[in-house]
Structure formats: structure tokens, C-alpha cells
Design an enzyme around this catalytic site. Structure first.
Site, PDB file in Angstrom:
ATOM      1  CG  ASP A   1      -1.893   1.118   1.263  1.00  0.00           C
ATOM      2  OD1 ASP A   1      -3.114   0.838   1.343  1.00  0.00           O
ATOM      3  OD2 ASP A   1      -1.475   2.295   1.214  1.00  0.00           O
TER       4      ASP A   1
ATOM      5  CG  HIS B   1      -7.117  11.792  -9.745  1.00  0.00           C
ATOM      6  ND1 HIS B   1      -7.267  10.837 -10.709  1.00  0.00           N
ATOM      7  CD2 HIS B   1      -7.606  11.259  -8.590  1.00  0.00           C
ATOM      8  CE1 HIS B   1      -7.838   9.772 -10.167  1.00  0.00           C
ATOM      9  NE2 HIS B   1      -8.056  10.003  -8.884  1.00  0.00           N
TER      10      HIS B   1
ATOM     11  CG  ASP C   1      -4.433   8.346 -12.797  1.00  0.00           C
ATOM     12  OD1 ASP C   1      -4.740   7.986 -11.651  1.00  0.00           O
ATOM     13  OD2 ASP C   1      -5.263   8.676 -13.663  1.00  0.00           O
TER      14      ASP C   1
ATOM     15  CD  GLU D   1      -3.662   3.528  -1.543  1.00  0.00           C
ATOM     16  OE1 GLU D   1      -4.559   2.672  -1.360  1.00  0.00           O
ATOM     17  OE2 GLU D   1      -2.822   3.844  -0.675  1.00  0.00           O
TER      18      GLU D   1
ATOM     19  CG  ASN E   1      -4.375  11.349  -5.980  1.00  0.00           C
ATOM     20  OD1 ASN E   1      -3.760  11.278  -7.041  1.00  0.00           O
ATOM     21  ND2 ASN E   1      -5.130  10.372  -5.518  1.00  0.00           N
TER      22      ASN E   1
HETATM   23  P1  GH3 Z   1      -1.780   5.410   3.918  1.00  0.00           P
HETATM   24  O1  GH3 Z   1      -0.336   5.700   4.070  1.00  0.00           O
HETATM   25  O2  GH3 Z   1      -2.434   5.204   5.256  1.00  0.00           O
HETATM   26  O3  GH3 Z   1      -2.046   4.305   2.999  1.00  0.00           O
HETATM   27  O4  GH3 Z   1      -2.434   6.739   3.350  1.00  0.00           O
HETATM   28  P2  GH3 Z   1      -3.047   6.956   1.899  1.00  0.00           P
HETATM   29  O5  GH3 Z   1      -3.227   8.412   1.698  1.00  0.00           O
HETATM   30  O6  GH3 Z   1      -2.245   6.241   0.889  1.00  0.00           O
HETATM   31  O7  GH3 Z   1      -4.429   6.179   2.021  1.00  0.00           O
HETATM   32  P3  GH3 Z   1      -5.894   6.610   1.742  1.00  0.00           P
HETATM   33  O8  GH3 Z   1      -6.670   5.322   1.756  1.00  0.00           O
HETATM   34  O9  GH3 Z   1      -6.349   7.694   2.662  1.00  0.00           O
HETATM   35  O10 GH3 Z   1      -5.889   7.193   0.289  1.00  0.00           O
HETATM   36  C1  GH3 Z   1      -5.699   6.436  -0.844  1.00  0.00           C
HETATM   37  C2  GH3 Z   1      -5.874   7.350  -2.009  1.00  0.00           C
HETATM   38  O11 GH3 Z   1      -5.611   6.682  -3.254  1.00  0.00           O
HETATM   39  C3  GH3 Z   1      -7.258   7.917  -2.108  1.00  0.00           C
HETATM   40  C4  GH3 Z   1      -7.639   7.723  -3.560  1.00  0.00           C
HETATM   41  O12 GH3 Z   1      -8.160   8.899  -4.114  1.00  0.00           O
HETATM   42  C5  GH3 Z   1      -6.351   7.402  -4.228  1.00  0.00           C
HETATM   43  N1  GH3 Z   1      -6.535   6.565  -5.396  1.00  0.00           N
HETATM   44  C6  GH3 Z   1      -7.101   5.347  -5.501  1.00  0.00           C
HETATM   45  N2  GH3 Z   1      -7.119   4.934  -6.782  1.00  0.00           N
HETATM   46  C7  GH3 Z   1      -6.514   5.885  -7.523  1.00  0.00           C
HETATM   47  C8  GH3 Z   1      -6.246   6.043  -8.894  1.00  0.00           C
HETATM   48  O13 GH3 Z   1      -6.511   5.178  -9.741  1.00  0.00           O
HETATM   49  N3  GH3 Z   1      -5.614   7.165  -9.301  1.00  0.00           N
HETATM   50  C9  GH3 Z   1      -5.281   8.154  -8.406  1.00  0.00           C
HETATM   51  N4  GH3 Z   1      -4.656   9.218  -8.856  1.00  0.00           N
HETATM   52  N5  GH3 Z   1      -5.547   8.041  -7.102  1.00  0.00           N
HETATM   53  C10 GH3 Z   1      -6.154   6.939  -6.656  1.00  0.00           C
HETATM   54 MG    MG Z   2      -1.975   4.148   0.987  1.00  0.00          MG
HETATM   55 MG    MG Z   3      -4.939   1.985   0.802  1.00  0.00          MG
END
Ligand code: GH3
Ligand code: MG
Ligand code: MG
Ligand code: MG
Length: 306
Positions: A177, A190, A194, A220, A185
Site C-alpha cells: 500500500d 490526480h 495516476d 493504491e 493526489n
Molecule cells: P496510507 O499511508 O495510510 O495508505 O495513506 P493513503 O493516503 O495512501 O491512504 P488513503 O486510503 O487515505 O488514500 C488512498 C488514495 O488513493 C485515495 C484515492 O483517491 C487514491 N486513489 C485510488 N485509486 C486511484 C487512482 O486510480 N488514481 C489516483 N490518482 N488516485 C487513486
Molecule cells: Mg496508501
Molecule cells: Mg490503501
């Protein structure tokens, strides 16, 4: 386009080859059913075959029957040439797997027209196969990063576990993760996010062995499968991946981005289920996050002891 012809009569063969050459086809000439059968078994065999019915050694019908036993998703188009034009014989020819037939003496124009039909069938078959392969790819790959999608990586884990059951070896998995990805982001946008996801999978792929697998588990989060590992090497692989990610810079249109990843690792044998391994890896991932991120946590600490 190459066409195979099988015709025992020398004059007829020369004439047939002449007609086809004139129409721009490259002709592979054979003089018996046996020779035709041998040619058609080759990996680069012609996709269209014109077989004379009556030939010594092996007739066209038997050659046709044999050619149809070859397992392939690109079966050749077969035209039988026959001087017998009684209904029962035509039925025999078609039942042996011929696609079309032409009675001798044939009209060269008609022969070419029928070959064109064969060519159209083969082109259509190729297009269908391409579409089928593209659909299969779409169904198993993540459109953004191009790696396996969640379903496909979970299917792979099930397969690796059944292989482990057969060979008594261990399968390791790492639930990854990306740390604080939301901030990336928020800061770079965003789209850059990606690009970072693609950059991340690139780094992992560059550092995995060819029989290791990575898939996008969700957002992610990524699942890595490392089959057949000895305990101590297994630990090092994930430690190394984690370090590589932290050391790398990912270039995006919004600027260079550095990231870190937390990885929860578990191992299983053929008697474990994928779900059980993932639960353990998730718990280890949670532990890695809690301990400060940018690290690997192992669910099965006994596997890392030498
Ligand atoms: P942690 O260290 O606890 O994992 O914090 P984090 O910020 O990585 O975790 P959190 O679950 O708060 O956020 C994950 C983010 O990933 C939120 C979401 O918008 C972003 N995300 C998920 N899928 C995609 C994607 O396909 N593209 C982009 N740009 N962002 C994505
Ligand atoms: Mg994360
Ligand atoms: Mg996550
Ligand atoms: Mg003959």
C-alpha cells in the site's frame, strides 16, 4: 498468401500452380496426400490447401481428415478437387472436413473466386481471434497500469497454491500500500497520481523475477506473489522492493515525485487458502503502517529465521 496444392498428375499440377501463381499466390506444391499432410503439420503451414481427391498412397480425403486432427485455433481452409461429382462423394468430402469442393475440369476463374472466399474466411477468423484475445486481455488486466487486475491476481494465487500443494513448496505474498498517496493526489493532482501508480508498478516489475507476479488489488494497493521461496530469500525480496521504491524518483508531468510503500507479507503452503494468506498479509500491512510506514512487516515470522 501461401497456398498448398496436392495433385499427383504432373500436368494438372503445373497448370494448377500456374493459375495460382498468376493470381499472386505463393504455391507450395506436393504430389501426394502424404506429402500434403507432412507440409500441413509444419508450424508455418499454408492457411489454404487445394487437395486433389484421387491420389496414390494417401488420397485427398484421408489427408483432409488428418489435417483436421491438428489442434489449432487457425484451421486451414481446404478445397477438394474432384472428378467425382456424385452427391454421395461430395458429402464424404465435406464430412472429412473440406470447406469447399470443385469438380474437374474446373474453370480457373471459379477456382480463384473460391480461393478468395477462403481468404476472406481466414481474414475473418484472424480478426475474431484478435478480438477474443483483446477481450481476454481486458478482462484480466488493469487499464491504468497494464498489470493483472484483482480477479486475475487472485486467480493466480489460487493456481500457485495448488502448484505448491503438488510440489510441497511455499508461496509468499506481499500486500503493498503506497504511503500517504492521498497527499500525492492533493499536491500534484490526480493525473500525476495516476502516473505515480504506473511508475510504482514499473519499479516493482523491474525488480521481480520472471516467475513472480504483481496485480492491482485496488486503488493504491497491489498484491505481489512470490512462489517457491526459501524463508530467508523471501524476506530479502520484499525488503529490497520496499527500499527500491523509497530510493526511486518517479517523473510525472507535474514534476518528480518520491514515494514510499508499506508491505505486509505472509506465506502459505498448499493447505492454506488465498483468503487466509491475504488476511494475514493485511494484518501485517496494518502493522507496517502503525510502526511508521516505508517498511515490511512479516505475518509469519518463523519464515524469516535461518
Ligand atoms: P496510507 O499511508 O495510510 O495508505 O495513506 P493513503 O493516503 O495512501 O491512504 P488513503 O486510503 O487515505 O488514500 C488512498 C488514495 O488513493 C485515495 C484515492 O483517491 C487514491 N486513489 C485510488 N485509486 C486511484 C487512482 O486510480 N488514481 C489516483 N490518482 N488516485 C487513486
Ligand atoms: Mg496508501
Ligand atoms: Mg490503501
Ligand atoms: Mg489425382
Amino acid at each position: 498468401m501461401r497456398i498448398l496444392i496436392a495433385e499427383d498428375d504432373f500436368t494438372s499440377r503445373i497448370m494448377l500452380a500456374g493459375v495460382l501463381n498468376k493470381s499472386g499466390y505463393e504455391v507450395v506444391e506436393t504430389a501426394s496426400g502424404l506429402e500434403a499432410w507432412e507440409e500441413m503439420q509444419k508450424p508455418d503451414a499454408p492457411r489454404i490447401a487445394v487437395l486433389d481427391w484421387m491420389m496414390p498412397e494417401m488420397d485427398g480425403i484421408e489427408a483432409c481428415r488428418r489435417i483436421r486432427t491438428i489442434e489449432t485455433d487457425q484451421p486451414p481452409y481446404i478445397i477438394m478437387l474432384t472428378s467425382k461429382d456424385e452427391k454421395a462423394d461430395i458429402v464424404t468430402g465435406l464430412e472429412a472436413g473440406a470447406d469447399d469442393y470443385l469438380a474437374k475440369p474446373y474453370d480457373p476463374g471459379e477456382l480463384c473466386a473460391r480461393i478468395n472466399v477462403g481468404q476472406r474466411m481466414i481474414d475473418m477468423q484472424a480478426k475474431l481471434m484478435e478480438a477474443r484475445n483483446a477481450l481476454a486481455h481486458q478482462a484480466t488486466h488493469d487499464p491504468l497500469t497494464g498489470i493483472l487486475n484483482r480477479r486475475a491476481i487472485l486467480d493466480s494465487l489460487t493456481k500457485e497454491l495448488s502448484r505448491a500443494k503438488r510440489n510441497g513448496k511455499t508461496v509468499g505474498i506481499g500486500m503493498c500500500d503506497i504511503d500517504h498517496f492521498k497527499q500525492i493526489n492533493d499536491r500534484y493532482g490526480h493525473q500525476a497520481g495516476d502516473e505515480v501508480l504506473c511508475g510504482f508498478t514499473g519499479i516493482i516489475e523491474d525488480n521481480l523475477r520472471e516467475y513472480d507476479l504483481i496485480g492491482r488489488y485496488g486503488g493504491e494497493e497491489f498484491l505481489i506473489i512470490t512462489p517457491d521461496f526459501e524463508g530467508h530469500i523471501f524476506e530479502k525480496v520484499y525488503e529490497r522492493l520496499c527500499k527500491k521504491v523509497a530510493e526511486s524518483t518517479i517523473h510525472t508531468k507535474a514534476g518528480d515525485v518520491s514515494i514510499a510503500v508499506s508491505i505486509g507479507v505472509s506465506s502459505g503452503t498448499g493447505t492454506d487458502t488465498g483468503d487466509f494468506m491475504i488476511d494475514k498479509a493485511d494484518a501485517a500491512l496494518y502493522q507496517a503502517k502503525k510502526e511508521g510506514r516505508n517498511r515490511v512487516s512479516f505475518a509469519d515470522s518463523q519464515i524469516v529465521e535461518d
